[in-house]
Motif scaffolding. Structure first.
Motif, PDB file in Angstrom:
ATOM      1  N   TYR A  84       0.859  -1.188   0.000  1.00 12.28           N
ATOM      2  CA  TYR A  84       0.000   0.000   0.000  1.00 12.28           C
ATOM      3  C   TYR A  84       0.888   1.229   0.000  1.00 12.28           C
ATOM      4  CZ  TYR A  84       0.510   0.159   5.164  1.00 12.28           C
ATOM      5  OH  TYR A  84       0.992   0.220   6.446  1.00 12.28           O
ATOM      6  N   ALA A  85       0.381   2.279  -0.661  1.00  8.68           N
ATOM      7  CA  ALA A  85       1.132   3.517  -0.786  1.00  8.68           C
ATOM      8  C   ALA A  85       0.254   4.671  -0.327  1.00  8.68           C
ATOM      9  CB  ALA A  85       1.595   3.737  -2.222  1.00  8.68           C
ATOM     10  N   LEU A  86       0.742   5.429   0.617  1.00 11.94           N
ATOM     11  CA  LEU A  86       0.027   6.576   1.187  1.00 11.94           C
ATOM     12  C   LEU A  86       0.398   7.823   0.393  1.00 11.94           C
ATOM     13  CD1 LEU A  86       0.698   5.462   4.821  1.00 11.94           C
ATOM     14  CD2 LEU A  86      -1.517   5.384   3.670  1.00 11.94           C
ATOM     15  N   ASP A  87      -0.087   7.872  -0.829  1.00 15.83           N
ATOM     16  CA  ASP A  87       0.270   8.968  -1.723  1.00 15.83           C
ATOM     17  C   ASP A  87      -0.566  10.214  -1.496  1.00 15.83           C
ATOM     18  OD1 ASP A  87      -2.035   7.765  -2.722  1.00 15.83           O
ATOM     19  OD2 ASP A  87      -1.455   8.024  -4.818  1.00 15.83           O
ATOM     20  N   GLY A  88      -1.643  10.104  -0.698  1.00 17.88           N
ATOM     21  CA  GLY A  88      -2.513  11.241  -0.413  1.00 17.88           C
ATOM     22  C   GLY A  88      -2.479  11.646   1.049  1.00 17.88           C
ATOM     23  N   HIS A  89      -1.417  11.251   1.752  1.00 16.03           N
ATOM     24  CA  HIS A  89      -1.251  11.592   3.172  1.00 16.03           C
ATOM     25  C   HIS A  89      -2.447  11.115   4.001  1.00 16.03           C
ATOM     26  CE1 HIS A  89       2.191  14.045   2.005  1.00 16.03           C
ATOM     27  NE2 HIS A  89       1.429  14.522   1.044  1.00 16.03           N
ATOM     28  N   GLU A  90      -2.983   9.940   3.667  1.00 14.64           N
ATOM     29  CA  GLU A  90      -4.165   9.412   4.327  1.00 14.64           C
ATOM     30  C   GLU A  90      -3.919   9.156   5.814  1.00 14.64           C
ATOM     31  OE1 GLU A  90      -4.277   8.166   0.016  1.00 14.64           O
ATOM     32  OE2 GLU A  90      -2.760   8.171   1.579  1.00 14.64           O
ATOM     33  N   LYS A  91      -4.833   9.673   6.645  1.00 14.14           N
ATOM     34  CA  LYS A  91      -4.816   9.403   8.076  1.00 14.14           C
ATOM     35  C   LYS A  91      -5.434   8.021   8.260  1.00 14.14           C
ATOM     36  CE  LYS A  91      -5.803  11.744  12.425  1.00 14.14           C
ATOM     37  NZ  LYS A  91      -6.426  12.953  13.018  1.00 14.14           N
ATOM     38  N   HIS A  92      -4.768   7.141   9.015  1.00  8.19           N
ATOM     39  CA  HIS A  92      -5.228   5.762   9.086  1.00  8.19           C
ATOM     40  C   HIS A  92      -4.840   5.081  10.396  1.00  8.19           C
ATOM     41  CE1 HIS A  92      -1.093   5.556   7.576  1.00  8.19           C
ATOM     42  NE2 HIS A  92      -1.052   4.324   8.075  1.00  8.19           N
ATOM     43  N   TYR A  93      -5.485   3.957  10.614  1.00  9.43           N
ATOM     44  CA  TYR A  93      -5.111   3.052  11.691  1.00  9.43           C
ATOM     45  C   TYR A  93      -4.449   1.837  11.060  1.00  9.43           C
ATOM     46  CZ  TYR A  93      -7.964   5.628  15.024  1.00  9.43           C
ATOM     47  OH  TYR A  93      -8.484   6.606  15.833  1.00  9.43           O
ATOM     48  N   LEU A  94      -3.335   1.425  11.633  1.00  7.74           N
ATOM     49  CA  LEU A  94      -2.674   0.195  11.228  1.00  7.74           C
ATOM     50  C   LEU A  94      -2.849  -0.796  12.370  1.00  7.74           C
ATOM     51  CD1 LEU A  94      -0.913  -1.398   9.248  1.00  7.74           C
ATOM     52  CD2 LEU A  94       1.088  -0.348  10.337  1.00  7.74           C
ATOM     53  N   ARG A  95      -3.460  -1.938  12.078  1.00 11.20           N
ATOM     54  CA  ARG A  95      -3.723  -2.956  13.097  1.00 11.20           C
ATOM     55  C   ARG A  95      -3.024  -4.250  12.708  1.00 11.20           C
ATOM     56  NH1 ARG A  95      -9.056  -0.876  11.970  1.00 11.20           N
ATOM     57  NH2 ARG A  95      -9.532   0.720  13.522  1.00 11.20           N
ATOM     58  N   ALA A  96      -2.392  -4.870  13.694  1.00  7.81           N
ATOM     59  CA  ALA A  96      -1.689  -6.132  13.474  1.00  7.81           C
ATOM     60  C   ALA A  96      -2.384  -7.237  14.261  1.00  7.81           C
ATOM     61  CB  ALA A  96      -0.236  -6.006  13.914  1.00  7.81           C
ATOM     62  N   SER A  97      -2.964  -8.214  13.565  1.00 13.32           N
ATOM     63  CA  SER A  97      -3.547  -9.353  14.259  1.00 13.32           C
ATOM     64  C   SER A  97      -2.453 -10.350  14.627  1.00 13.32           C
ATOM     65  CB  SER A  97      -4.659 -10.005  13.433  1.00 13.32           C
ATOM     66  OG  SER A  97      -4.244 -10.229  12.115  1.00 13.32           O
TER      67      SER A  97
END
Length: 130
Positions: A84-97
């Motif tokens: 995945y590439a955050l080319d639009g400065h997307e605010k996000h949550y990263l979750r690791a199962s």
């Protein structure tokens, strides 16, 4: 030519540990490549708020499972082989199962020991120190 091995990074100042992740920074601004590259572990069972206002990032998963949820948008599964590439400065949550191992590339490059602030952002000054 730059040649490094992960073993040379572990337990040095370029091995940055945070509550939800551990970033082994293979290339930094000081290396003069115009980007930084990191071998990052996302700790199992964690959630991290991230918002790179001053950087773009590309991430390639090589191990583990989790998800990325774009705030106000979609949720995408992550497993080995996902990019995945955050080319639009997307605010996000990263979750690791499970523990995720990610290869991350930043532009502009990070300079060293940056960690996310309360908004999930790396400092703006980092973006100007390439």
């Amino acid at each position: 030519m730059i040649v490094k091995h992960l073993e040379q990074i572990i337990r040095t100042p370029d091995d940055v540990d945070a509550p939800t992740w551990n970033s082994r920074r293979l290339l930094l601004a000081k290396d003069g490549m115009g980007f930084s590259m990191h071998d990052t572990l996302i700790k199992a069972g964690t959630e991290t708020l991230i918002w790179y206002q001053n950087h773009v990032e590309a991430v390639y998963c090589v191990e583990g499972e989790g998800e990325i949820e774009v705030i106000g948008g979609r949720t995408y599964p992550i497993r080995p082989g996902t990019l995945y590439a955050l080319d639009g400065h997307e605010k996000h949550y990263l979750r690791a199962s499970s523990q995720l191992r990610m290869i991350c590339v930043f532009n502009p490059p990070l300079v060293g020991r940056e960690v996310h602030d309360e908004n999930g952002t790396y400092p703006a000054s980092t973006a100007n120190q390439a």
